[in-house]
Design an enzyme around this catalytic site. Structure first.
Site, PDB file in Angstrom:
ATOM      1  CE  LYS A  36      16.220  23.980  23.929  1.00  0.00           C
ATOM      2  NZ  LYS A  36      15.760  25.233  24.123  1.00  0.00           N
ATOM      3  NE  ARG A 131      16.398  33.666  23.070  1.00  0.00           N
ATOM      4  CZ  ARG A 131      16.761  32.112  23.606  1.00  0.00           C
ATOM      5  NH1 ARG A 131      17.808  31.767  24.441  1.00  0.00           N
ATOM      6  NH2 ARG A 131      15.494  31.334  23.694  1.00  0.00           N
ATOM      7  CE1 TYR A 259      49.888  18.500  24.247  1.00  0.00           C
ATOM      8  CE2 TYR A 259      47.630  18.289  25.066  1.00  0.00           C
ATOM      9  CZ  TYR A 259      48.583  18.019  23.952  1.00  0.00           C
ATOM     10  OH  TYR A 259      48.568  16.896  23.057  1.00  0.00           O
ATOM     11  CG  MET A 307      40.496  16.277  21.352  1.00  0.00           C
ATOM     12  SD  MET A 307      41.070  16.407  19.628  1.00  0.00           S
ATOM     13  CE  MET A 307      41.532  18.094  19.406  1.00  0.00           C
TER      14      MET A 307
HETATM   15  C1  LIG Z   1      14.867  25.241  25.304  1.00  0.00           C
HETATM   16  C2  LIG Z   1      13.542  25.907  25.326  1.00  0.00           C
HETATM   17  C3  LIG Z   1      12.356  25.293  26.474  1.00  0.00           C
HETATM   18  C4  LIG Z   1      12.879  24.228  27.607  1.00  0.00           C
HETATM   19  O1  LIG Z   1      13.589  24.961  28.540  1.00  0.00           O
HETATM   20  P1  LIG Z   1      13.995  24.154  29.867  1.00  0.00           P
HETATM   21  O2  LIG Z   1      14.569  25.104  30.565  1.00  0.00           O
HETATM   22  O3  LIG Z   1      15.072  23.123  29.293  1.00  0.00           O
HETATM   23  O4  LIG Z   1      12.713  23.415  30.160  1.00  0.00           O
HETATM   24  C5  LIG Z   1      11.255  25.999  26.043  1.00  0.00           C
HETATM   25  N1  LIG Z   1      10.990  27.070  25.397  1.00  0.00           N
HETATM   26  C6  LIG Z   1      11.817  27.314  24.464  1.00  0.00           C
HETATM   27  C7  LIG Z   1      11.482  28.318  23.273  1.00  0.00           C
HETATM   28  C8  LIG Z   1      13.099  26.814  24.380  1.00  0.00           C
HETATM   29  O5  LIG Z   1      14.028  27.243  23.399  1.00  0.00           O
END
Ligand SMILES: *Cc1c(COP(=O)(O)O)cnc(C)c1O
Length: 374
Positions: A36, A131, A259, A307
């Site tokens: 992801k 969540r 800045y 930036m």
């Molecule tokens: C991102 C995620 C993982 C992976 O987590 P890591 O700590 O990077 O291994 C596993 N399960 C879910 C649901 C996630 O959102």
């Protein structure tokens, strides 16, 4: 040749990390590589391909659009969308032939009404993350029954996500036990359903959590889920981030940099300007606290992160530094874990924050390798 902001990514390291993780799993457990958020900044397609090369059995993403991107690039094999999917996003996930996660009766009703069939569903129990998923195991078991009984759907798995696997082993063990008990009920409905709970931290620290599948993200990139030392877990960092000294100039007492003129020299010193900034993912909030390795030595940031540039205090003797020299933000002499602890974040964010403006260069142990698009 220097580039203003360069991430060199060793695909062979991702392969080896996957192979090591897989070798450490309990008998019967498979490896799902999480790519992801653009593969935690490493490039999702390249990371997925390398992970599969290292033996990953599954690939997971958070969003339906990410699944579509992987399929469009030719990534085959089992693919899981772990996150929430809106009605507008659902066709993307289904067109990608991805497994999806469900916990609400409304969502399951929408799946059944989608006009598709053969939709593989993993039901999600919330054991403490608070969540996504539902806390009520009874209600979720009833939903699992509905899924198992629906002709359009297949009950393909049960899942949860562990909130404290990096810090609380006993608590995590108890959460895994609760999930496993729920998983038995799912198994009674669908004997081939996959049970999966572990992220990288649980995979490395709690073999009881391995179940049928582990979902490893950070560890496949060779970063430590505990934020200390990836090598202690046999993992190799895949990404190095560098820039170069585009300008080197003396700063007299009373003169300022950046800045807001927040850094003013009290002693004579030299300032190196590196053309990398928050537009590249080096956050502005990291002002002053981080170091950058130039000429083999860590040197502190001076003044605001802008930036397109950061400014580094080289000290009164600039003889070890020349314009054009490489500057290492993440790499030998400065791990992502170290930079993260300096600037008050986690290694995950250091690489994931890198924007498209950072050139990704792929290699295999130093030999040029094809990258994301090929
Ligand atoms: C991102 C995620 C993982 C992976 O987590 P890591 O700590 O990077 O291994 C596993 N399960 C879910 C649901 C996630 O959102």
């Amino acid at each position: 040749m220097a580039l203003r902001a360069l991430a060199r990514i060793n695909l062979a390291a991702i392969e080896r990390n996957c192979a090591r993780l897989r070798a450490g799993l309990r008998e019967g457990s498979a490896l799902c590589a999480v790519v992801k958020a653009n593969g935690y900044g490493h490039g999702a397609v390249a990371a997925a391909r390398a992970a599969q090369g290292g033996g990953a059995d599954w690939i997971a993403v958070a969003a339906a659009g990410e699944a579509a991107e992987l399929r469009a690039a030719g990534i085959a094999g089992p693919l899981l969308v772990m996150g929430a999917i809106s009605a507008a996003e659902l066709p993307l996930a289904l067109d990608a032939d991805a497994d999806i996660v469900a916990w609400s009766p409304l969502f399951v009703a929408a799946l059944r009404a989608s006009g598709r069939s053969g939709i593989r569903v993993h039901v999600k129990l919330d054991v403490g993350m608070g969540r996504l998923g539902t806390r009520d195991a009874g209600a979720l078991a009833r939903l699992a029954e509905q899924v198992a009984g629906a002709p359009e759907l297949e009950l393909a798995g049960a899942t949860t996500h562990l909130p404290c696997a990096d810090a609380d082993r006993d608590g995590t063990r108890a959460q895994v036990a609760r999930f496993t008990a729920f998983g038995e009920r799912v198994r009674a409905l669908a004997p081939h359903a996959l049970l999966h709970a572990a992220n990288s931290a649980a995979t490395l620290s709690l073999p009881d959590s391995h179940l049928d599948l582990v979902r490893c993200g950070i560890a496949i990139y060779g970063l430590d889920p505990f934020g200390i030392d990836a090598a202690a877990h046999g993992l190799e960092p895949a990404l190095e981030l560098s820039s170069y000294v585009a300008a080197l100039k003396p700063l007299a007492p009373g003169e300022s940099v950046g800045y807001g003129s927040t850094f003013t020299a009290t002693e004579p010193t030299w300032i190196a300007t590196l053309p990398i900034g928050y537009g590249d993912g080096f956050h502005r909030a990291w002002e002053k606290r981080g170091t950058v390795v130039i000429g083999g030595q860590p040197r502190p940031l001076a003044g605001r992160v802008s930036m397109d540039n950061i400014t580094v205090d080289v000290g009164p003797d600039p003889s070890g530094v020349r314009e054009g020299d490489p500057a290492v933000l993440v790499g030998p002499g400065q791990s992502a874990e170290r930079l993260a602890s300096q600037v008050g974040t986690i290694d995950y964010e250091i690489t994931t924050a890198l924007t498209d403006r950072v050139t990704r260069e792929y290699h295999r142990d130093g030999e040029p390798a094809a990258g994301a698009g090929s």
